[in-house]
Design an enzyme around this catalytic site. Structure first.
Site, short mmCIF file in Angstrom:
data_model
loop_
_atom_site.label_atom_id
_atom_site.label_comp_id
_atom_site.label_asym_id
_atom_site.label_seq_id
_atom_site.Cartn_x
_atom_site.Cartn_y
_atom_site.Cartn_z
N TRP A 1 -12.58 3.29 -3.62
CA TRP A 1 -12.06 3.34 -2.26
C TRP A 1 -11.88 4.78 -1.80
O TRP A 1 -12.26 5.15 -0.69
CB TRP A 1 -10.73 2.61 -2.19
CG TRP A 1 -9.89 2.98 -1.01
CD1 TRP A 1 -8.69 3.62 -1.02
CD2 TRP A 1 -10.20 2.76 0.38
NE1 TRP A 1 -8.22 3.82 0.27
CE2 TRP A 1 -9.14 3.29 1.14
CE3 TRP A 1 -11.27 2.16 1.04
CZ2 TRP A 1 -9.11 3.25 2.52
CZ3 TRP A 1 -11.25 2.12 2.44
CH2 TRP A 1 -10.18 2.65 3.15
N ASP B 1 -7.61 -8.79 -3.56
CA ASP B 1 -7.58 -7.34 -3.39
C ASP B 1 -8.24 -6.66 -4.58
O ASP B 1 -7.78 -6.79 -5.71
CB ASP B 1 -6.12 -6.90 -3.27
CG ASP B 1 -5.96 -5.40 -3.03
OD1 ASP B 1 -6.97 -4.68 -2.99
OD2 ASP B 1 -4.80 -4.96 -2.89
N HIS C 1 -6.08 -7.28 0.41
CA HIS C 1 -5.20 -6.12 0.33
C HIS C 1 -4.16 -6.10 1.44
O HIS C 1 -2.98 -5.78 1.20
CB HIS C 1 -6.05 -4.85 0.39
CG HIS C 1 -5.25 -3.59 0.32
ND1 HIS C 1 -4.54 -3.22 -0.80
CD2 HIS C 1 -5.04 -2.60 1.24
CE1 HIS C 1 -3.94 -2.06 -0.59
NE2 HIS C 1 -4.22 -1.67 0.65
N ASP D 1 0.84 -1.19 0.00
CA ASP D 1 0.00 0.00 0.00
C ASP D 1 0.89 1.26 0.00
O ASP D 1 1.83 1.35 -0.78
CB ASP D 1 -0.96 -0.05 1.19
CG ASP D 1 -2.07 0.98 1.13
OD1 ASP D 1 -3.04 0.76 0.38
OD2 ASP D 1 -1.97 2.00 1.83
N TRP D 2 0.63 2.23 0.88
CA TRP D 2 1.43 3.45 0.90
C TRP D 2 2.88 3.19 1.27
O TRP D 2 3.77 4.00 0.97
CB TRP D 2 0.82 4.48 1.84
CG TRP D 2 -0.10 5.42 1.14
CD1 TRP D 2 -1.46 5.36 1.07
CD2 TRP D 2 0.28 6.56 0.35
NE1 TRP D 2 -1.95 6.38 0.30
CE2 TRP D 2 -0.91 7.14 -0.15
CE3 TRP D 2 1.50 7.14 0.03
CZ2 TRP D 2 -0.90 8.27 -0.96
CZ3 TRP D 2 1.52 8.28 -0.77
CH2 TRP D 2 0.32 8.83 -1.26
#
Length: 315
Positions: free
Chosen positions: A182, A268, A297, A141-142
């Protein structure tokens, strides 16, 4: 906490650093979290971030190769609890920071503070402050959106990559429908119930584990980072972080010479198989991915399976 302007504030009170007002989650909220009996470590002296306190976990031998584990939104270092022990057993020193706005790190109250460069620079400052070397970047993710832009600036410190459901947002490609959905949901829920979200995404979590994801956020005022991050994903060529992400994309494609393991949570809907196949084509000499059919995810919640697939590729 002594800040740049001389104010001193403590748990659950506002702290001011230069022009930044931040909140600090009370330590009591982190007591007794299941699977998270790790000693906290802090730095409040990062250049450019004077007075802001960043938390990180630091497990394993100090002279070992380093697994730098970067979380995403809306999670924190708790996400890595199922991987830390296995990484230490495999010979790694594990460093898992909480980004500002998350976990036990200080949380700037104003959403405008949260920018791509604010977070990227803080992670680079921590790497330098701890003098981390022989780093395997572990990201999702980030953790990847930011983390994947760092090794090209510190190539002598990095030697390997374990990449899970993430991407480089370069601003020159349309964002996926899954991400746009999202982001819209995130913006419609400014006081996101993080624990409930994690319970839906990871049905194997116990109620106590799901609730642990709420620990950093006593109320909505602590969630500026949670609210802000989806809106920081570069969605046009001149967006913050877009140019550096394009530069990183070229570096991973043409210049990276380290070892890679890719693990994909196949269910995901946001950063799943299609996005990850594009990343596999971007990363030079990336082997076939480890595909976890049941994982979503937040792949780290399937940590044992992640390590079983990834560690042999990183030897």
């Amino acid at each position: 906490m002594t800040t740049a302007d001389g104010m001193r504030r403590v748990d659950n009170e506002e702290v001011s650093t230069m022009a930044i007002t931040a909140l600090r989650t009370p330590d009591a909220r982190f007591a007794g979290l299941p699977g998270y009996a790790f000693a906290p470590h802090y730095r409040d002296d990062l250049p450019g971030y004077a007075g802001l306190r960043m938390h990180y976990l630091d497990e394993g031998a100090g002279n070992a190769r380093v697994a730098l584990c970067l979380h995403g939104q809306p999670t924190w270092s708790y996400l890595y609890r199922k991987m830390i022990g296995g990484l230490v057993d495999a010979g790694y020193r594990v460093v898992a920071p909480d980004m500002f706005g998350f976990g036990r790190s200080d949380k700037p109250a104003e959403e405008a503070v949260y920018t791509f460069d604010f977070h990227r620079d803080s992670l680079m400052a921590l790497i330098r402050a701890l003098d981390l070397r022989r780093i395997t970047l572990v990201c999702q993710d980030w953790g990847g959106l930011l983390g994947l832009t760092i090794p090209m600036e510190m190539a002598d410190r990095f030697e390997a990559l374990l990449i899970m459901n993430t991407t480089l947002a370069s601003g020159d490609r349309p964002l996926t429908k899954g991400f746009l959905d999202w982001r819209a949901w995130n913006n419609a829920n400014p006081d996101m119930a993080v624990g409930r979200l994690m319970a839906r995404a990871c049905p194997q979590l116990s109620p106590a584990e799901a609730a642990a994801y709420d620990a950093p956020f006593p109320d909505a005022t602590y969630k500026a980072g949670v609210r802000r991050f989806p809106n920081l994903v570069p969605d046009r060529p001149d967006a913050g972080g877009a140019a550096i992400s394009r530069k990183a994309r070229d570096w991973w494609r043409n210049d990276y010479s380290g070892t890679t393991a890719m693990v994909i949570g196949m269910t995901d809907p946001v950063l799943g198989p299609v996005v990850m196949e594009d990343m596999r084509q971007t990363i030079r000499n990336c082997p076939a991915p480890v595909e976890l059919a049941a994982a979503g995810h937040f792949v780290q919640e399937w940590g044992e399976d992640v390590l079983k697939g990834a560690l042999p590729l990183l030897k």
